[in-house]
Design a protein around this motif. Structure first.
Motif, PDB file in Angstrom:
ATOM      1  N   UNK A  47       0.803  -1.214   0.000  1.00 25.20           N
ATOM      2  CA  UNK A  47       0.000   0.000   0.000  1.00 25.20           C
ATOM      3  C   UNK A  47       0.834   1.261   0.000  1.00 25.20           C
ATOM      4  N   UNK A  48       1.890   1.282   0.798  1.00 31.44           N
ATOM      5  CA  UNK A  48       2.757   2.459   0.855  1.00 31.44           C
ATOM      6  C   UNK A  48       3.481   2.694  -0.473  1.00 31.44           C
ATOM      7  N   UNK A  49       3.843   1.600  -1.134  1.00 27.22           N
ATOM      8  CA  UNK A  49       4.617   1.704  -2.373  1.00 27.22           C
ATOM      9  C   UNK A  49       3.750   2.058  -3.571  1.00 27.22           C
ATOM     10  N   UNK A  50       2.490   1.594  -3.583  1.00 22.92           N
ATOM     11  CA  UNK A  50       1.647   1.737  -4.778  1.00 22.92           C
ATOM     12  C   UNK A  50       0.481   2.705  -4.609  1.00 22.92           C
ATOM     13  N   UNK A  51       0.132   3.027  -3.380  1.00 22.55           N
ATOM     14  CA  UNK A  51      -1.042   3.851  -3.145  1.00 22.55           C
ATOM     15  C   UNK A  51      -2.346   3.083  -3.253  1.00 22.55           C
ATOM     16  N   UNK A  52      -2.277   1.755  -3.378  1.00 17.23           N
ATOM     17  CA  UNK A  52      -3.465   0.905  -3.477  1.00 17.23           C
ATOM     18  C   UNK A  52      -3.582   0.047  -2.215  1.00 17.23           C
ATOM     19  N   UNK A  53      -4.789  -0.103  -1.718  1.00 21.67           N
ATOM     20  CA  UNK A  53      -5.044  -0.937  -0.549  1.00 21.67           C
ATOM     21  C   UNK A  53      -5.433  -2.333  -1.012  1.00 21.67           C
ATOM     22  N   UNK A  54      -4.694  -3.342  -0.579  1.00 17.12           N
ATOM     23  CA  UNK A  54      -5.011  -4.726  -0.902  1.00 17.12           C
ATOM     24  C   UNK A  54      -5.354  -5.449   0.395  1.00 17.12           C
ATOM     25  N   UNK A  55      -6.545  -6.060   0.422  1.00 18.20           N
ATOM     26  CA  UNK A  55      -7.025  -6.766   1.615  1.00 18.20           C
ATOM     27  C   UNK A  55      -7.104  -8.263   1.320  1.00 18.20           C
ATOM     28  N   UNK A  56      -6.866  -9.071   2.332  1.00 21.00           N
ATOM     29  CA  UNK A  56      -6.890 -10.528   2.183  1.00 21.00           C
ATOM     30  C   UNK A  56      -8.089 -11.092   2.952  1.00 21.00           C
ATOM     31  N   UNK A  57      -8.826 -11.969   2.281  1.00 16.16           N
ATOM     32  CA  UNK A  57     -10.065 -12.520   2.814  1.00 16.16           C
ATOM     33  C   UNK A  57      -9.922 -14.024   3.008  1.00 16.16           C
ATOM     34  N   UNK A  58     -10.009 -14.470   4.238  1.00 13.05           N
ATOM     35  CA  UNK A  58      -9.934 -15.893   4.553  1.00 13.05           C
ATOM     36  C   UNK A  58     -11.325 -16.506   4.391  1.00 13.05           C
ATOM     37  N   UNK A  59     -11.366 -17.657   3.721  1.00  9.59           N
ATOM     38  CA  UNK A  59     -12.634 -18.221   3.244  1.00  9.59           C
ATOM     39  C   UNK A  59     -13.049 -19.430   4.077  1.00  9.59           C
ATOM     40  N   UNK A  60     -13.979 -19.280   5.030  1.00  7.84           N
ATOM     41  CA  UNK A  60     -14.416 -20.432   5.822  1.00  7.84           C
ATOM     42  C   UNK A  60     -14.926 -21.567   4.925  1.00  7.84           C
ATOM     43  N   UNK A  78      -8.570 -14.917  13.555  1.00  7.61           N
ATOM     44  CA  UNK A  78      -7.883 -13.933  12.733  1.00  7.61           C
ATOM     45  C   UNK A  78      -7.533 -12.683  13.537  1.00  7.61           C
ATOM     46  N   UNK A  79      -6.347 -12.129  13.326  1.00  9.26           N
ATOM     47  CA  UNK A  79      -6.015 -10.850  13.967  1.00  9.26           C
ATOM     48  C   UNK A  79      -6.978  -9.760  13.504  1.00  9.26           C
ATOM     49  N   UNK A  80      -7.285  -8.861  14.395  1.00  8.50           N
ATOM     50  CA  UNK A  80      -8.148  -7.746  14.018  1.00  8.50           C
ATOM     51  C   UNK A  80      -7.293  -6.664  13.364  1.00  8.50           C
ATOM     52  N   UNK A  81      -7.391  -6.585  12.067  1.00  7.41           N
ATOM     53  CA  UNK A  81      -6.651  -5.598  11.292  1.00  7.41           C
ATOM     54  C   UNK A  81      -7.499  -5.238  10.090  1.00  7.41           C
ATOM     55  N   UNK A  82      -7.473  -3.978   9.660  1.00  8.71           N
ATOM     56  CA  UNK A  82      -8.339  -3.558   8.569  1.00  8.71           C
ATOM     57  C   UNK A  82      -7.951  -4.173   7.227  1.00  8.71           C
ATOM     58  N   UNK A  83      -6.783  -4.813   7.148  1.00  5.28           N
ATOM     59  CA  UNK A  83      -6.361  -5.433   5.893  1.00  5.28           C
ATOM     60  C   UNK A  83      -6.746  -6.909   5.813  1.00  5.28           C
ATOM     61  N   UNK A  84      -7.309  -7.456   6.890  1.00  4.66           N
ATOM     62  CA  UNK A  84      -7.719  -8.852   6.920  1.00  4.66           C
ATOM     63  C   UNK A  84      -9.213  -8.962   7.189  1.00  4.66           C
ATOM     64  N   UNK A  85      -9.809 -10.011   6.672  1.00 12.71           N
ATOM     65  CA  UNK A  85     -11.227 -10.252   6.898  1.00 12.71           C
ATOM     66  C   UNK A  85     -11.600 -11.599   6.326  1.00 12.71           C
ATOM     67  N   UNK A  86     -12.865 -11.741   5.938  1.00  8.92           N
ATOM     68  CA  UNK A  86     -13.342 -13.024   5.427  1.00  8.92           C
ATOM     69  C   UNK A  86     -13.895 -12.872   4.020  1.00  8.92           C
ATOM     70  N   UNK A  87     -13.850 -13.990   3.322  1.00 10.92           N
ATOM     71  CA  UNK A  87     -14.577 -14.153   2.065  1.00 10.92           C
ATOM     72  C   UNK A  87     -15.751 -15.076   2.356  1.00 10.92           C
ATOM     73  N   UNK A  88     -16.949 -14.572   2.167  1.00  9.14           N
ATOM     74  CA  UNK A  88     -18.144 -15.385   2.398  1.00  9.14           C
ATOM     75  C   UNK A  88     -18.464 -16.166   1.127  1.00  9.14           C
TER      76      UNK A  88
END
Length: 354
Positions: A165-178, A194-204
């Motif tokens: 993100x710092x290098x490109x100006x783009x936010x990339x998030x990763x979604x863990x898929x139950x 999962x750690x609570x961080x705005x760059x991590x979450x889930x893929x439903x």
């Protein structure tokens, strides 16, 4: 495709290219200018979103020579395609004759999985349309359940995503898929592990959640991406109709009220036939199988209503990767029909195509 949500945000609709077998760069270019361009033409839309799947080998080749990334972006543009999400679940060999448990390897205990995911993040940052600031990558639910709960590398994942993100100006998030049978089977387990961080979450994945008979209350769990998919549903007493769906390539976890099986042959051998079953076999969104079998399209509709009310995510990916093991199917025509079905569903929820 892009759709305007009543709240003013843009929702991106794509289909996942893991249904196509290409794993090297020449094959991926052919896939985009052939299959994906044909789907776009069948839909009659000027711009089609693709949830690109890149094998680990293809990802390394793209980053080894910056010109390859430029060339891939040019192929997307030339064919009226855009990428805002990547499928980073399969590492490679997803359309080999037998996949089964191999799809979970390497898992999140391995530095190879971390490297692959960060490679994808760098690639996605370069492929995102100029007017899109955020991309998503779906990944496996840590590991198959026998591998413990490997979370040690997730801190390094966050650090790597921040660097991109710092290098490109783009936010990339990763979604863990139950997924059934895995370390993270449910969204509740995702919230716990999962750690609570705005760059991590889930893929439903709607198929996976339906097989787990999961409810629709996700609390404050970040939903990065939604995969539109349907499970195969069997009414009580009709289980013999499932025999034609037992095949060698993919794993088909099956659950009923009183039991669970890792694959369809195991389910047919020991789960009770007097109960309703749901099976992890991604079925076409727009068409039911021959009676008495049905799909969980109704659950998918409920999930879409729950997630898009706000919306909780802006990335939707149609992921029916099983077209190649379904009998007598027009794959590209079927994908186009699924996307048309999704477009109608989203329009019924008030979203307007741009």
């Amino acid at each position: 495709m892009r759709l305007l949500h009543p709240g003013g945000s843009i929702v991106h609709l794509a289909y996942c290219t893991n249904v196509h077998p290409a794993e090297d760069l020449p094959g991926i270019h052919d896939q985009l200018s052939g299959s994906c361009a044909r789907v776009r033409a069948l839909l009659g839309v000027p711009l089609l979103g693709v949830g690109l799947w890149l094998s680990a080998g293809a990802a390394r080749a793209l980053l080894a020579d910056r010109r390859e990334l430029v060339r891939l972006r040019a192929t997307l543009d030339a064919n009226g395609l855009e990428v805002v999400t990547l499928n980073g679940f399969p590492y490679g060999g997803f359309q080999r004759e037998v996949v089964k448990h191999r799809v979970y390897s390497p898992d999140w205990s391995s530095p190879e999985r971390l490297s692959y995911t960060l490679d994808l993040a760098a690639i996605l940052a370069a492929l995102l349309p100029d007017d899109v600031a955020e991309g998503s990558i779906s990944t496996l639910p840590l590991a198959w359940r026998t591998q413990g709960a490997p979370t040690a590398l997730l801190g390094s994942l966050v650090e790597g995503l921040r660097e991109v993100g710092e290098r490109t100006g783009k936010t990339i998030r990763v979604a863990f898929e139950p997924e059934p049978g895995c370390v993270i089977e449910t969204t509740a387990q995702a919230a716990e592990l999962l750690p609570r961080d705005d760059l991590l979450g889930v893929c439903l994945d709607a198929c996976h959640l339906a097989v787990g008979f999961e409810g629709l209350d996700f609390g404050d769990l970040p939903i990065v991406k939604l995969q539109a998919s349907c499970a195969l549903e069997t009414p009580p007493g009709a289980q013999r109709a499932l025999e034609r769906f037992h095949e060698a390539r993919f794993l088909h976890q099956t659950r009923c009220a009183s039991g669970y099986a890792d694959d369809l042959d195991e389910a047919l051998a020991r789960l009770p036939y007097e109960e309703r079953w749901r099976t992890h076999f991604h079925m076409p969104l727009h068409a039911a199988p021959p009676p008495p079998l049905t799909t969980t399209a109704g659950y998918l509709g409920e999930l879409l209503r729950a997630v898009l009310a706000a919306p909780l995510t802006r990335h939707i990916e149609v992921e029916t990767y099983t077209w190649t093991v379904l009998p007598d199917q027009d794959v590209l025509g079927g994908i186009a029909a699924e996307l048309a079905w999704m477009r109608r569903e989203l329009a019924a929820l008030g979203l307007k195509e741009l």
